[in-house]
Design a protein around this motif. Structure first.
Motif, mmCIF file in Angstrom:
data_model
loop_
_atom_site.group_PDB
_atom_site.id
_atom_site.type_symbol
_atom_site.label_atom_id
_atom_site.label_comp_id
_atom_site.label_asym_id
_atom_site.label_seq_id
_atom_site.Cartn_x
_atom_site.Cartn_y
_atom_site.Cartn_z
ATOM 1 N N PRO A 25 0.785 -1.242 0.000
ATOM 2 C CA PRO A 25 0.000 0.000 0.000
ATOM 3 C C PRO A 25 0.820 1.297 0.000
ATOM 4 O O PRO A 25 0.538 2.201 -0.776
ATOM 5 N N TYR A 26 1.825 1.418 0.861
ATOM 6 C CA TYR A 26 2.565 2.673 0.922
ATOM 7 C C TYR A 26 3.395 2.938 -0.330
ATOM 8 O O TYR A 26 3.795 4.068 -0.589
ATOM 9 N N LEU A 27 3.653 1.905 -1.132
ATOM 10 C CA LEU A 27 4.459 2.082 -2.334
ATOM 11 C C LEU A 27 3.790 3.014 -3.335
ATOM 12 O O LEU A 27 4.453 3.757 -4.050
ATOM 13 N N ARG A 28 2.470 3.022 -3.378
ATOM 14 C CA ARG A 28 1.759 3.969 -4.259
ATOM 15 C C ARG A 28 2.112 5.413 -3.880
ATOM 16 O O ARG A 28 2.326 6.253 -4.739
ATOM 17 N N ASN A 29 2.179 5.695 -2.579
ATOM 18 C CA ASN A 29 2.546 7.043 -2.122
ATOM 19 C C ASN A 29 3.994 7.369 -2.470
ATOM 20 O O ASN A 29 4.302 8.481 -2.876
ATOM 21 N N VAL A 30 4.879 6.397 -2.287
ATOM 22 C CA VAL A 30 6.289 6.611 -2.626
ATOM 23 C C VAL A 30 6.418 6.952 -4.112
ATOM 24 O O VAL A 30 7.102 7.911 -4.489
ATOM 25 N N LEU A 31 5.765 6.172 -4.966
ATOM 26 C CA LEU A 31 5.840 6.416 -6.408
ATOM 27 C C LEU A 31 5.221 7.753 -6.785
ATOM 28 O O LEU A 31 5.710 8.444 -7.686
ATOM 29 N N ALA A 32 4.160 8.151 -6.085
ATOM 30 C CA ALA A 32 3.559 9.468 -6.322
ATOM 31 C C ALA A 32 4.531 10.576 -5.925
ATOM 32 O O ALA A 32 4.658 11.589 -6.622
ATOM 33 N N ASN A 33 5.239 10.397 -4.808
ATOM 34 C CA ASN A 33 6.248 11.374 -4.392
ATOM 35 C C ASN A 33 7.355 11.483 -5.437
ATOM 36 O O ASN A 33 7.803 12.574 -5.777
ATOM 37 N N ILE A 34 7.812 10.335 -5.945
ATOM 38 C CA ILE A 34 8.870 10.336 -6.961
ATOM 39 C C ILE A 34 8.388 11.073 -8.200
ATOM 40 O O ILE A 34 9.093 11.931 -8.739
ATOM 41 N N ALA A 35 7.172 10.762 -8.655
ATOM 42 C CA ALA A 35 6.627 11.410 -9.851
ATOM 43 C C ALA A 35 6.469 12.914 -9.661
ATOM 44 O O ALA A 35 6.677 13.683 -10.601
ATOM 45 N N ALA A 36 6.149 13.328 -8.434
ATOM 46 C CA ALA A 36 5.954 14.747 -8.144
ATOM 47 C C ALA A 36 7.258 15.457 -7.808
ATOM 48 O O ALA A 36 7.267 16.669 -7.585
ATOM 49 N N GLY A 37 8.360 14.713 -7.737
ATOM 50 C CA GLY A 37 9.648 15.322 -7.410
ATOM 51 C C GLY A 37 9.778 15.699 -5.950
ATOM 52 O O GLY A 37 10.545 16.599 -5.605
ATOM 53 N N ILE A 38 9.064 15.022 -5.067
ATOM 54 C CA ILE A 38 9.128 15.300 -3.633
ATOM 55 C C ILE A 38 10.273 14.490 -3.038
ATOM 56 O O ILE A 38 10.214 13.257 -3.004
ATOM 57 N N PRO A 39 11.335 15.152 -2.591
ATOM 58 C CA PRO A 39 12.525 14.425 -2.150
ATOM 59 C C PRO A 39 12.464 13.885 -0.723
ATOM 60 O O PRO A 39 13.278 13.055 -0.352
ATOM 61 N N PHE A 40 11.497 14.341 0.075
ATOM 62 C CA PHE A 40 11.469 13.939 1.486
ATOM 63 C C PHE A 40 10.040 13.930 1.980
ATOM 64 O O PHE A 40 9.247 14.811 1.643
#
Length: 159
Positions: free
Chosen positions: A128-143
């Motif tokens: 489940p949390y991997l979707r959020n991680v991938l969304a952060n990566i796509a959005a360029g959120i580093p932290f």
């Protein structure tokens, strides 16, 4: 001397490619027999940072051990970091510019299969949390923290 808070660290490797139609894909592994999120898809390679080991060294070691690829340090790209507020692990995610070898299952007792998925059609049985991680990566959120509050705040601002 006061004992300081210590938190373990883990790293994940994100392997991306564009398929023959130019659709961006990610390599995921189907976990099995680990006792954690078995029968769920996770990133292709990951592991805990050992004492005296850097996160980058861990990423290179785990990629070789788990999917049989070789990565040069200059080919690792930092993508995002998740502070382990809730689960007790600092988590670093790295992309790979290039590597040698073909990804394959090297630990069949822990990994049932490797599969390339289109980023816009990830499997239902993904951690489940991997979707959020991938969304952060796509959005360029580093932290972010592991409640993904920074991503949620940014998503609310853009709505």
């Amino acid at each position: 001397m006061k004992e300081r808070y210590k938190i373990p660290a883990a790293v994940w490797i994100c392997l991306f490619r564009d398929n023959e139609n130019g659709v961006r894909q990610i390599l995921l592994q189907l976990r099995q027999n680990t006792g954690y999120m078995d029968s769920m898809y996770d990133l292709a390679a990951s592991g805990h940072v050992e004492p005296g080991e850097s996160m980058m060294t861990t990423a290179i070691r785990e990629a070789k051990e788990e999917i049989g690829i070789n990565i040069n340090p200059q080919d690792l790209v930092f993508l995002t970091f998740v502070d382990g507020v809730k689960d007790g692990y600092h988590k670093a995610y790295f992309g790979v510019k290039q590597y040698t070898g073909e990804p394959k299952v090297m630990e069949p007792d822990k990994c049932k299969e490797l599969h390339w998925f289109d980023l816009d059609t990830l499997p239902k049985n993904i951690i489940p949390y991997l979707r959020n991680v991938l969304a952060n990566i796509a959005a360029g959120i580093p932290f972010d923290d592991d409640s993904f509050t920074q991503f949620q705040r940014l998503r609310q601002k853009s709505s």
